[in-house]
Write a protein that holds these residues in place. Structure first.
Motif, PDB file in Angstrom:
ATOM      1  N   TYR A  29       0.811  -1.201   0.000  1.00  0.00           N
ATOM      2  CA  TYR A  29       0.000   0.000   0.000  1.00  0.00           C
ATOM      3  C   TYR A  29       0.853   1.263   0.000  1.00  0.00           C
ATOM      4  CZ  TYR A  29      -4.130   2.694   0.559  1.00  0.00           C
ATOM      5  OH  TYR A  29      -5.137   3.570   0.325  1.00  0.00           O
ATOM      6  N   VAL A  68      -0.205  -5.737   5.118  1.00  0.00           N
ATOM      7  CA  VAL A  68      -0.985  -4.596   4.602  1.00  0.00           C
ATOM      8  C   VAL A  68      -0.942  -3.441   5.591  1.00  0.00           C
ATOM      9  CG1 VAL A  68      -3.300  -3.807   4.045  1.00  0.00           C
ATOM     10  CG2 VAL A  68      -2.513  -5.978   3.161  1.00  0.00           C
ATOM     11  N   ILE A  69      -1.177  -3.746   6.855  1.00  0.00           N
ATOM     12  CA  ILE A  69      -1.176  -2.680   7.865  1.00  0.00           C
ATOM     13  C   ILE A  69       0.209  -2.070   7.983  1.00  0.00           C
ATOM     14  CG2 ILE A  69      -1.582  -2.142  10.292  1.00  0.00           C
ATOM     15  CD1 ILE A  69      -4.072  -2.761   8.691  1.00  0.00           C
ATOM     16  N   VAL A  70       1.224  -2.917   7.912  1.00  0.00           N
ATOM     17  CA  VAL A  70       2.580  -2.388   8.007  1.00  0.00           C
ATOM     18  C   VAL A  70       2.867  -1.461   6.835  1.00  0.00           C
ATOM     19  CG1 VAL A  70       4.969  -3.079   7.692  1.00  0.00           C
ATOM     20  CG2 VAL A  70       3.629  -4.119   9.482  1.00  0.00           C
ATOM     21  N   VAL A 102      10.995  -3.595   7.753  1.00  0.00           N
ATOM     22  CA  VAL A 102       9.640  -3.470   8.225  1.00  0.00           C
ATOM     23  C   VAL A 102       8.734  -4.591   7.728  1.00  0.00           C
ATOM     24  CG1 VAL A 102       7.660  -2.090   7.506  1.00  0.00           C
ATOM     25  CG2 VAL A 102       9.473  -1.039   8.799  1.00  0.00           C
ATOM     26  N   ILE A 116       2.049   6.216   5.713  1.00  0.00           N
ATOM     27  CA  ILE A 116       1.793   7.372   6.574  1.00  0.00           C
ATOM     28  C   ILE A 116       3.111   7.962   7.056  1.00  0.00           C
ATOM     29  CG2 ILE A 116       0.745   8.076   8.749  1.00  0.00           C
ATOM     30  CD1 ILE A 116      -1.392   5.998   8.296  1.00  0.00           C
ATOM     31  N   PHE A 117       4.046   7.071   7.421  1.00  0.00           N
ATOM     32  CA  PHE A 117       5.342   7.552   7.902  1.00  0.00           C
ATOM     33  C   PHE A 117       6.076   8.327   6.816  1.00  0.00           C
ATOM     34  CE2 PHE A 117       9.186   7.895  10.092  1.00  0.00           C
ATOM     35  CZ  PHE A 117      10.224   7.470   9.284  1.00  0.00           C
ATOM     36  N   ILE A 169       0.650   0.223   5.192  1.00  0.00           N
ATOM     37  CA  ILE A 169      -0.125   1.437   5.437  1.00  0.00           C
ATOM     38  C   ILE A 169       0.638   2.349   6.394  1.00  0.00           C
ATOM     39  CG2 ILE A 169      -2.209   2.342   6.521  1.00  0.00           C
ATOM     40  CD1 ILE A 169      -3.702  -0.059   5.421  1.00  0.00           C
ATOM     41  N   GLY A 170       1.165   1.756   7.477  1.00  0.00           N
ATOM     42  CA  GLY A 170       1.954   2.557   8.411  1.00  0.00           C
ATOM     43  C   GLY A 170       3.162   3.174   7.728  1.00  0.00           C
ATOM     44  N   LEU A 171       3.773   2.407   6.836  1.00  0.00           N
ATOM     45  CA  LEU A 171       4.933   2.913   6.103  1.00  0.00           C
ATOM     46  C   LEU A 171       4.549   4.108   5.244  1.00  0.00           C
ATOM     47  CD1 LEU A 171       7.891   2.288   5.556  1.00  0.00           C
ATOM     48  CD2 LEU A 171       7.162   0.744   3.749  1.00  0.00           C
ATOM     49  N   ILE A 218       3.278   0.671  12.590  1.00  0.00           N
ATOM     50  CA  ILE A 218       4.251  -0.369  12.237  1.00  0.00           C
ATOM     51  C   ILE A 218       4.679  -1.123  13.485  1.00  0.00           C
ATOM     52  CG2 ILE A 218       6.560  -0.768  11.336  1.00  0.00           C
ATOM     53  CD1 ILE A 218       6.173   1.629   9.527  1.00  0.00           C
ATOM     54  N   GLY A 273       2.462   6.805  11.831  1.00  0.00           N
ATOM     55  CA  GLY A 273       2.890   5.714  10.961  1.00  0.00           C
ATOM     56  C   GLY A 273       3.802   4.753  11.701  1.00  0.00           C
TER      57      GLY A 273
END
Lengths: 292, 442, 352
Positions: A37, A95-97, A82, A103-104, A99-101, C301, C297
């Protein structure tokens, strides 16, 4: 008639941009079975790197090369740090990871470069091409974009089919356990897959950004359309990515031109729905065995 | 005895000097023995005034607009450094809502319920602010100088505590339409507009002035889709010779670039929202360096017709621009001195005007009454409409053309209203100069 | 017995929430109301993904359907609130049925792609039919506090009561559904579609039913959130919302109803907390407003890596015995292949 030609060519040009994103999604999916994502976010980040290099050196192609190189590095880095820990877990964890990536990366870009629009140059002229007095509605840069995307798709298809690295990528995605038993270094293969995807994503970024302008969220809406193009074409097929992109681009162009622009995204949904109803795994996916 | 003219002149001068000195002594210095400062309202303490806002600081709507609140804050810091508002410092807490109405409701509830702000100032965006306008009015929190040109803020009956500030989009559409009617009579007109109330209100105003027969195409765009080739192709196919664009700067730039690609060169008339020359030049600057092409960022903006309700940033002899330049170099060196910064400074100035008028120990209602009583013109080129029956802000603008990266006015300030038949009149009074201290007088 | 147990838990939780809502400040009540509205939507999504194995990145679209339905009913009819909420859920369920029918043959990333496009495209309908839907400005969806509570009753507390009641009812219904035959059938389909079909389950109907249930929950959540925030507008139903619901479901613990609560708490409270922390360090200005974004984010993670089974999974490991937990849906994203080709699909090894 003039209008029709302009809509068609313009649709193909914009479709090539969606195809560029779709290609990197296909690569990651086919090689690692992860839905990345953050693909758009990574492309945005590498385009900022290119922008910095262009600002300091004044050379577009230096920036272009810097984007591709940083794409390789960023892809590999993201995978090792990651995404690797999610291997073996539920696919939704990755997928969530990612997504977090995403956003980061968007936040990081905002912190480093600020939120304002930056102008990003195109490789070639944006002035329209004409045949005599007949305006075609595309520019030399559009031709370059199309050429680059087609070359990338071809390269990807060749890598998958004819190189041992490609074979290892496909084997790892198909069945990691068996591949490992056969001596494939899974970890290295996954990193390679992500690095390549980063490369293709970076290419997409520099091709797309002249018309979206560079800012932390610049790839958000293009990513959705690129993802849709990949799904339409079939997530396993680089040729499908291009076909899906062109189909989506052309349909949106006609729909926007003849039917009105408010519902452009809805037309995209309709195209997707129609394709998936007929072929649930996309246009160019391998034929599926009939299930009981 | 006959006095020589010189002696008589000297006597007059002496008397005048004494009189001036007496007046100066009387008004200079803080009046001793004035009322003590109290905590006269939520958000007001003897030392500070706390106000809040919701702004898109990140996300797709942020570029450009994220400069406005820091610019207003810069003006407040300037005022704080020079005595504040009757000795109180303004503390401006602006929170990020990412242009999402759900987040707007959250942060405004936080500002009102937890931070106890005195007022919400310059909340940005129409759909975002609509999420909170009912809540603010029912909680009787002053909701002043909304950063949106929607005419929905002008509803003194339903929303007595809400006030607009900038020139609203219908007025702007009328002023642009009237100019086109005069200067481009008989030409084919095409519309290019954002598919929200900004674009639609602008088109409404245009249609009040332009005859239907002249408008050959009306193309809207969705800000989520950056490909505007279908729209521009349609405008070209309809033969539009003048394209009126109610677009944000990114889409004005896209309109220009796509027109280049389609070999289409109509006269562009762009809303103030999307025509800031510095922002546009920044967006278009990369396309200056083309192989063989001689376009430059500025060249691509050359000749764009637009309107302005603040003085042109290129008018360096204007006292307001001099004030803005001074503030910008001291407090905002990292930002460009562009339309958004000027907007932020100007609306900050208006707030200080209103607070000073509200009194030494104002309640929330005092601020509302102060604005209802009308405010002096400030940095705007036209008067405000503020009264107890009208909560609209700036009432007019001047037409201008972009030349070499700055707005060059091409006519006088035109003032009008929101109604379909309301006349457009020329403003005769000149814009009052900025105060020398940069701070309005109480 | 299961029903009684669930009801008892719900009543107990309800009493605790009631006491809490009275003790805390009106702003905290607002946050409780927000969290409760999201819990309803996330619970439906976690059932869809965790129990029936279908991924949806588009439940924000169903929240939009429910939100607009609720707003329109509030504006044009004078129905009692409970009826408005129920109707919103039903209308959203109908939308879920339509989508489920169209998407019944889709699996894995293709279903994800279809739901993604749905999330992005559906709200643009509001821009088209501006007469009905209010266009980009949206519609107001406000309610008034009932008179019997008195004039000084904080409106946010009433909102908290409404949403918490709806959330508890939803959770009880979903918990019962999980324990029922339908829930077991869903798990069977999720774990091995072919075997389930062979044992006589109607796979397509079960998949559609799962979509209907999750859409109904999303619709109710959307109507609740609309009433709490006071507006429905396309800008409130962006892709970010759908992604947020997915994140909350997975972080909290897929398939787990308490997980829906943890996930919603993270979704609502963590970004605000990060913003306050950043502000208190004196950082302000445009560039630093991105710091809380980047931090969020990182939080996503880290939580996902440290708690691969979600927060509820971690809690279960710490506090409870290894109950037959909602199994991790191994096949949620994988393409279906005939079982004969992939005996090893059930084996998962950590790749080093």
């Amino acid at each position: 008639m003039q209008e029709f030609i302009e809509f068609t060519l313009g649709g193909i040009a914009s479709g090539m941009i969606y195809a560029a994103i779709a290609l990197s999604l296909v690569l990651i999916w086919r090689g690692t079975r992860v839905l990345n994502y953050s693909q758009g976010g990574m492309a945005m980040f590498t385009t900022y790197v290119a922008w910095l290099v262009i600002r300091h050196t004044g050379s577009y192609w230096a920036g272009f090369a810097a984007a591709l190189a940083s794409g390789l590095v960023l892809g590999a880095l993201c995978e090792r740090s990651v995404v690797r820990p999610t291997e073996g877990r539920s696919p939704l964890n990755s997928v969530i990871v990612t997504i977090g990536l995403l956003i980061f990366l968007e936040g990081l870009a905002g912190v480093i470069y600020g939120g304002q629009y930056r102008s990003f140059p195109a490789a070639y002229s944006l002035n329209g091409l004409k045949i005599g007095k007949f305006a075609l509605g595309i520019s030399p840069n559009d031709l370059f974009t199309a050429g680059a995307v087609l070359a990338a798709a071809l390269a990807l298809a060749l890598v998958f089919r004819y190189t041992s690295a490609g074979l290892r990528l496909r084997a790892t995605a198909f069945s990691p356990v068996v591949a490992r038993l056969l001596g494939v270094r899974i970890g290295r293969v996954l990193t390679l897959g992500w690095a390549l995807a980063g490369l293709f994503g970076a290419l997409a970024g520099v091709l797309v950004t002249p018309s979206t302008f560079l800012y932390p969220n610049s790839m958000d809406s293009i990513f959705v359309l690129g993802f849709t193009a990949a799904v339409i074409g079939g997530l396993d097929s680089p040729g499908g990515a291009v076909a899906g992109g062109v189909l989506l681009g052309v349909v949106l162009s006609y729909a926007g031109g003849y039917l009105g622009n408010d519902l452009v995204l809805l037309y995209g949904l309709v195209v997707l729905a129609l394709v998936l109803m007929v072929r649930p795994s996309g246009l160019f996916s391998a034929p599926r065995t009939r299930r009981v | 005895m006959r006095r020589s003219p010189k002696t008589r002149l000297g006597a007059v001068a002496a008397v005048a000097a004494v009189a001036l000195a007496a007046a100066a002594c009387g008004s200079s210095g803080s009046p001793s023995g004035s009322k003590a400062l109290t905590a006269s309202a939520p958000g007001i303490t003897p030392s500070q005034i706390l106000i809040g806002s919701h702004q898109p600081l990140t996300g797709v709507a942020a570029p450009g607009y994220d400069e406005i609140a820091p610019a207003s804050n810069a003006y407040f810091q300037y005022v704080n450094a020079h005595g504040g508002i009757y000795g109180r410092k303004i503390v401006y807490k602006y929170l990020n809502d990412q242009y999402d109405p759900t987040d707007t409701a959250s942060v405004v509830h936080q500002l009102v319920l937890q931070d106890n702000v005195y007022a919400i100032f310059n909340g940005l965006g129409t759909p975002t602010h609509l999420a909170v306008v009912k809540y603010l009015n029912s909680s009787k929190v002053p909701d002043v100088f909304v950063a949106s040109g929607c005419e929905c803020w002008n509803a003194p009956g339903t929303y007595p505590d809400t006030f607009g500030w900038q020139l609203d989009y219908i007025r702007e559409g009328k002023i642009l339409g009237s100019y086109i009617k005069q200067h481009f009579a008989g030409k084919k007109i095409g519309y290019f507009y954002q598919d929200d109330e900004f674009g639609m209100d602008g088109v409404k105003g245009l249609n009040y002035e332009l005859p239907k027969s002249q408008v050959v195409a009306s193309e809207s765009y969705n800000p989520a889709v950056t490909n505007v080739a279908p729209q521009v192709t349609a405008l070209k196919a309809a033969g539009a010779q003048v394209v009126v664009s109610f677009s944000v700067p990114a889409f004005t730039a896209l309109l220009k670039l796509t027109s280049l690609k389609l070999s289409f060169s109509p006269q562009l008339v762009v809303s103030d929202v999307g025509s800031d020359p510095i922002t546009l030049a920044g967006l278009l600057q990369s396309f200056a360096k083309q192989g063989g092409a001689t376009v430059s960022g500025n060249a691509l903006t050359q000749g764009i017709i637009t309107d302005g309700y603040l003085p042109s940033l290129g008018d360096t002899s204007n006292s307001w621009i001099q004030l803005f330049t001074k503030l910008h170099s001291k407090y905002l060196p990292k930002l460009p001195l562009d339309g958004n910064v000027a907007y932020g400074l100007a609306v900050g100035y208006t707030f200080v005007q209103a607070m000073l008028k509200a009194g030494r120990n104002p309640s929330r209602q005092d601020l509302i009454n102060a604005i209802n009583g009308g405010l002096p013109q400030g940095a705007a080129v036209a008067p405000y409409a503020y009264s107890s029956s009208d909560h609209n802000g700036i009432t007019g603008a001047y037409m201008a053309v972009v030349k070499n990266g700055v707005l060059v006015p091409t006519g006088p300030v035109q003032v009008t209203d929101d109604s379909p038949t309301g006349a457009i009149t020329t403003e005769t009074a000149a814009q009052p100069a900025a105060p020398a201290s940069g701070i309005p007088s109480p | 017995m299961t029903l009684l147990r669930h009801l008892a838990v719900a009543v107990g939780a309800g009493l605790i929430l009631l006491a809490l809502s009275v003790k805390v400040t009106p702003y905290r009540d607002y946050q409780i109301a927000e969290v409760a509205a999201y819990v309803v939507a996330v619970a439906g999504l976690t059932v869809l993904i965790g129990l029936s194995g279908q991924i949806s990145v588009g439940n924000g679209a169903f929240m939009a359907v429910g939100g607009y339905a609720g707003a329109l009913l509030l504006i044009h009819q004078s129905w009692p609130l409970a009826l408005v909420f129920a109707a919103s859920a039903v209308i959203a369920a109908a939308a879920g049925a339509i989508f489920g029918l169209a998407a019944a043959r889709l699996r894995g990333p293709y279903l994800a792609g279809a739901t993604l496009m749905l999330a992005v495209a559906l709200p643009s309908l509001a821009d088209q039919y501006t007469g009905v839907f209010g266009g980009d400005q949206g519609l107001s969806a406000s309610i008034t506090t009932p008179a019997f509570l008195g004039a000084t009753f904080p409106p946010t507390r009433w909102q908290a009561w409404l949403t918490c009641a709806a959330a508890l009812i939803t959770l009880v219904l979903l918990a019962n559904l999980r324990r029922s035959r339908v829930g077991r059938s869903w798990r069977a389909v999720r774990d091995d579609e072919v075997a389930a079909a062979l044992s006589g389950l109607n796979v397509a109907r079960l998949q559609i039913l799962a979509f209907v249930v999750s859409a109904a929950c999303a619709g109710l959540g959307g109507a609740l959130l609309a009433v709490v925030t006071g507006i429905v507008a396309p800008g409130a139903y962006t892709l970010t919302l759908s992604i947020g619901l997915l994140t909350a479901a997975v972080l909290g613990g897929l398939g787990s109803l308490p997980g829906a609560v943890w996930g919603s708490l993270v979704l609502v409270l963590v970004p605000t907390y990060l913003t306050n922390v950043t502000a208190s360090h004196g950082l302000s200005g445009a560039a630093s407003s991105s710091v809380p974004i980047a931090a969020y984010g990182v939080v996503l993670i880290v939580v996902m890596l440290v708690f691969p089974a979600g927060i509820q999974g971690a809690l279960r490991r710490i506090f409870g015995p290894a109950a037959p937990a909602a199994a991790v849906p191994l096949n949620a994203l994988r393409r279906r292949r005939p079982a004969s080709e992939h005996e090893e699909e059930g084996i998962h090894e950590k790749i080093t």
